[in-house]
Design an enzyme around this catalytic site. Structure first.
Site, PDB file in Angstrom:
ATOM      1  N   GLY A 247       0.761  -1.240   0.000  1.00 20.07           N
ATOM      2  CA  GLY A 247       0.000   0.000   0.000  1.00 20.07           C
ATOM      3  C   GLY A 247       0.789   1.285   0.000  1.00 20.07           C
ATOM      4  O   GLY A 247       0.210   2.358  -0.203  1.00 20.07           O
ATOM      5  N   GLU A 289       3.885  -6.880   1.631  1.00 22.26           N
ATOM      6  CA  GLU A 289       3.491  -7.177   0.245  1.00 22.26           C
ATOM      7  C   GLU A 289       3.536  -5.919  -0.633  1.00 22.26           C
ATOM      8  O   GLU A 289       2.510  -5.495  -1.177  1.00 22.26           O
ATOM      9  CB  GLU A 289       2.068  -7.737   0.220  1.00 22.26           C
ATOM     10  CG  GLU A 289       1.925  -9.037   0.964  1.00 22.26           C
ATOM     11  CD  GLU A 289       0.485  -9.513   1.010  1.00 22.26           C
ATOM     12  OE1 GLU A 289       0.303 -10.727   1.166  1.00 22.26           O
ATOM     13  OE2 GLU A 289      -0.432  -8.677   0.891  1.00 22.26           O
ATOM     14  N   PRO A 290       4.691  -5.331  -0.818  1.00 22.48           N
ATOM     15  CA  PRO A 290       4.733  -4.112  -1.625  1.00 22.48           C
ATOM     16  C   PRO A 290       4.597  -4.424  -3.118  1.00 22.48           C
ATOM     17  O   PRO A 290       5.072  -5.451  -3.591  1.00 22.48           O
ATOM     18  CB  PRO A 290       6.136  -3.556  -1.328  1.00 22.48           C
ATOM     19  CG  PRO A 290       6.949  -4.769  -1.010  1.00 22.48           C
ATOM     20  CD  PRO A 290       6.014  -5.751  -0.352  1.00 22.48           C
ATOM     21  N   GLY A 291       3.948  -3.535  -3.830  1.00 24.60           N
ATOM     22  CA  GLY A 291       3.868  -3.650  -5.286  1.00 24.60           C
ATOM     23  C   GLY A 291       4.344  -2.340  -5.895  1.00 24.60           C
ATOM     24  O   GLY A 291       5.478  -2.181  -6.334  1.00 24.60           O
ATOM     25  N   ARG A 292       3.444  -1.344  -5.823  1.00 21.20           N
ATOM     26  CA  ARG A 292       3.706  -0.034  -6.425  1.00 21.20           C
ATOM     27  C   ARG A 292       5.043   0.571  -5.973  1.00 21.20           C
ATOM     28  O   ARG A 292       5.781   1.131  -6.775  1.00 21.20           O
ATOM     29  CB  ARG A 292       2.566   0.908  -6.029  1.00 21.20           C
ATOM     30  CG  ARG A 292       2.561   2.243  -6.714  1.00 21.20           C
ATOM     31  CD  ARG A 292       1.505   3.152  -6.065  1.00 21.20           C
ATOM     32  NE  ARG A 292       0.226   2.525  -5.904  1.00 21.20           N
ATOM     33  CZ  ARG A 292      -0.793   2.618  -6.757  1.00 21.20           C
ATOM     34  NH1 ARG A 292      -0.675   3.348  -7.832  1.00 21.20           N
ATOM     35  NH2 ARG A 292      -1.944   1.994  -6.525  1.00 21.20           N
ATOM     36  N   ARG A 329      -5.354   3.973 -15.142  1.00 18.24           N
ATOM     37  CA  ARG A 329      -5.394   4.642 -13.838  1.00 18.24           C
ATOM     38  C   ARG A 329      -6.113   5.984 -13.904  1.00 18.24           C
ATOM     39  O   ARG A 329      -6.731   6.415 -12.935  1.00 18.24           O
ATOM     40  CB  ARG A 329      -3.976   4.851 -13.291  1.00 18.24           C
ATOM     41  CG  ARG A 329      -3.329   3.583 -12.776  1.00 18.24           C
ATOM     42  CD  ARG A 329      -2.068   3.898 -11.986  1.00 18.24           C
ATOM     43  NE  ARG A 329      -2.317   4.644 -10.783  1.00 18.24           N
ATOM     44  CZ  ARG A 329      -2.137   5.952 -10.649  1.00 18.24           C
ATOM     45  NH1 ARG A 329      -1.677   6.691 -11.638  1.00 18.24           N
ATOM     46  NH2 ARG A 329      -2.400   6.545  -9.498  1.00 18.24           N
ATOM     47  N   CYS A 360     -11.922   5.755 -28.165  1.00 15.29           N
ATOM     48  CA  CYS A 360     -13.205   6.440 -28.390  1.00 15.29           C
ATOM     49  C   CYS A 360     -13.981   6.619 -27.090  1.00 15.29           C
ATOM     50  O   CYS A 360     -15.074   6.060 -26.926  1.00 15.29           O
ATOM     51  CB  CYS A 360     -14.024   5.660 -29.406  1.00 15.29           C
ATOM     52  SG  CYS A 360     -13.168   5.515 -30.961  1.00 15.29           S
ATOM     53  N   GLU A 361     -13.433   7.327 -26.179  1.00 19.16           N
ATOM     54  CA  GLU A 361     -14.061   7.671 -24.909  1.00 19.16           C
ATOM     55  C   GLU A 361     -13.605   9.085 -24.572  1.00 19.16           C
ATOM     56  O   GLU A 361     -12.400   9.357 -24.600  1.00 19.16           O
ATOM     57  CB  GLU A 361     -13.563   6.750 -23.773  1.00 19.16           C
ATOM     58  CG  GLU A 361     -14.111   5.355 -23.777  1.00 19.16           C
ATOM     59  CD  GLU A 361     -15.567   5.290 -23.348  1.00 19.16           C
ATOM     60  OE1 GLU A 361     -15.965   6.061 -22.464  1.00 19.16           O
ATOM     61  OE2 GLU A 361     -16.305   4.480 -23.925  1.00 19.16           O
TER      62      GLU A 361
HETATM   63  C1  LIG Z   1      -3.598  -7.989  -0.590  1.00 18.26           C
HETATM   64  C2  LIG Z   1      -2.740  -6.998  -1.272  1.00 18.26           C
HETATM   65  N1  LIG Z   1      -1.429  -6.987  -0.990  1.00 18.26           N
HETATM   66  C3  LIG Z   1      -0.592  -6.113  -1.600  1.00 18.26           C
HETATM   67  C4  LIG Z   1      -1.052  -5.204  -2.520  1.00 18.26           C
HETATM   68  C5  LIG Z   1      -0.083  -4.268  -3.171  1.00 18.26           C
HETATM   69  O1  LIG Z   1      -0.375  -2.956  -2.915  1.00 18.26           O
HETATM   70  P1  LIG Z   1       0.614  -1.797  -3.381  1.00 18.26           P
HETATM   71  O2  LIG Z   1       0.897  -2.007  -4.825  1.00 18.26           O
HETATM   72  O3  LIG Z   1      -0.162  -0.574  -3.137  1.00 18.26           O
HETATM   73  O4  LIG Z   1       1.851  -1.898  -2.551  1.00 18.26           O
HETATM   74  C6  LIG Z   1      -2.421  -5.171  -2.829  1.00 18.26           C
HETATM   75  C7  LIG Z   1      -2.938  -4.191  -3.783  1.00 18.26           C
HETATM   76  O5  LIG Z   1      -4.082  -3.946  -3.952  1.00 18.26           O
HETATM   77  C8  LIG Z   1      -3.287  -6.097  -2.191  1.00 18.26           C
HETATM   78  O6  LIG Z   1      -4.587  -6.122  -2.457  1.00 18.26           O
END
Ligand SMILES: Cc1ncc(COP(=O)(O)O)c(C=O)c1O
Length: 430
Positions: A247, A289-292, A329, A360-361
């Protein structure tokens, strides 16, 4: 050669301004575009590796078994996943497809944390077949379906229970997930009850929480990490593993906060450790659990300008060869960006323009207002901070094939996703 000015901060770590324009990973963006065409996703390997390694190191301060699971929903291109796997990350997968991607990229089954608020039988079977380390339960019905599958295959599955603690975070409401009323997870009371009364075949290891995404003030995330051990103690439920989700946000615009994911991870580990010591309970294995925050600013998208016109209200539209097919996004949650001309990134601005996508939006507007130097047809526009939730959300609306992607580093660009051809668009039609 000069280093990049503050206005270019959302671009990848290796970005430089040179007479040839913006250089990333040792290569001029104009040269990359000439070779691979546009629209094109460009990922900087050094930026990804550095963030991944620093987060892995930070979480290792927790008890043995603590880990950082990369959220594949943010980016699941195999070549990037291999970099993340080599950097020591585990994998957070939210579908049978993401499980397949993680396995293909070299993650082992025990490195998988399987999510999803509506897991199908195919998703659950994929988790079992992969010997997934953890399945995160979203409700009792799912627990019963998973238990039945485990009984059939004679397997015992480690599980966590996802709870929505009712903590609000400062982000777009479409990416908040931990509030009361969220479609994700269970109420704390019901989650605790599920952990106490799990059906046979499931082994409850602890709790999971994920409050939302693009959160620039990490304090609520740390508060939730402090609250969970106290809650588990009060409820008398097991907490061998505590998964505090992802998050953390990134800067999309110059001047926005760009919190360091390693420092944030260290703060989470310290918060959980301190509270467990205070409460006299064992410190659980900690999963983040980082992504972004790992891949967001490591990626950018290149577009070619197809046309420029001034319309009735005096606004000037610059139309490019991409849009909502490669960037959802903007439409989904009003994403904002600070694009530049790749060949003339720091030239003096000539005026305000709006950047229109080709779909086309009317809402397919990549950037509603940006000051750019004089723009010409054929110019290359570089949009920063498109590493997360762009390629994974790409679609084929209007039957435009999805863009190609390259990974750059040390002066070399490697094609990691081919451009989708017109013929490929019809492969599934019968
Ligand atoms: C369960 C869970 N873990 C991790 C993430 C990754 O979040 P972020 O990309 O914001 O770090 C998400 C994103 O929605 C999620 O739903």
């Amino acid at each position: 050669m000069t280093t990049r000015p503050a206005a270019l901060m959302p671009f990848p770590d290796t970005t430089e301004v040179t007479p040839a324009g913006l250089v990333v990973g040792g290569l001029a963006l104009t040269e990359i575009a000439k070779h691979y065409g546009t629209p094109l996703y460009v990922y900087d390997e050094a930026s990804i590796r550095r963030r991944a390694e620093s987060v892995v190191a930070a979480v290792a301060a927790g008890p043995a078994g603590s880990r950082a699971a990369f959220a594949l929903k943010s980016l699941s291109t195999l070549a990037v996943l291999r970099v993340l796997q080599q950097a020591g990350m585990s994998a957070d997968c939210a579908s049978s497809g993401e499980i397949a991607a993680a396995l293909r990229a070299g993650f082992s089954g025990d490195q998988l944390v399987v999510h999803g608020n509506a897991k199908s039988e195919a998703d659950l079977v994929a988790a079992i077949d992969a010997d997934a380390g953890l399945v995160v339960l979203d409700g009792r019905d799912e627990a019963e379906r998973l238990a039945a599958l485990c009984t059939r295959s004679g397997r015992r599955q480690d599980v966590l229970v996802r709870i929505a603690p009712g903590i609000d975070v400062d982000t777009h409401r479409h990416i908040a997930t931990g509030h009361l009323g969220s479609k994700f997870g269970m109420t704390p009371t019901e989650g605790a009850e599920l952990l106490r009364t799990l059906p046979g075949g499931l082994h409850g290891r602890g709790l999971h929480v994920h409050l939302g995404s693009q959160i620039l003030d990490p304090e609520p995330l740390v508060d939730a990490a402090r609250w969970l051990p106290r809650f588990a103690k009060a409820e008398g439920i097991p907490l061998e593993v505590l998964d505090v989700g992802g998050g953390l946000g990134i800067a999309y615009l110059p001047g926005q906060d760009n919190p360091d994911p390693a420092a944030h991870t260290a703060a989470l580990v310290a918060a959980v450790t301190d509270v467990c010591v205070d409460e006299g309970i064992p410190v659980p294995q900690i999963i983040v659990e980082p992504g972004r925050s790992i891949v967001g600013t490591a990626g950018l998208t290149l577009y070619s300008v197809l046309g420029i016109k001034t319309v009735g209200d005096g606004s000037t539209w610059v139309s490019v060869d991409g849009g909502m097919g490669d960037n959802l996004r903007v439409g989904l949650y009003g994403g904002t960006y600070a694009p530049v001309l790749a060949a003339r990134p720091i030239d003096v601005a000539a005026g305000h323009v709006r950047i229109a996508g080709r779909h086309c939006e009317s809402t397919d507007v990549l950037v509603d207002d940006v000051e750019l130097p004089e723009v010409h047809v054929g110019d290359l526009i570089a949009v920063p901070a498109t590493g997360a939730y762009h390629q994974t959300m790409a679609n084929t609306y209007n039957l435009f094939g999805r863009p190609a992607a390259v990974l750059v580093g040390n002066g070399v660009a490697t094609l990691i996703t081919r451009r989708e051809s017109t013929d490929e668009l019809f492969l599934r039609d019968v």
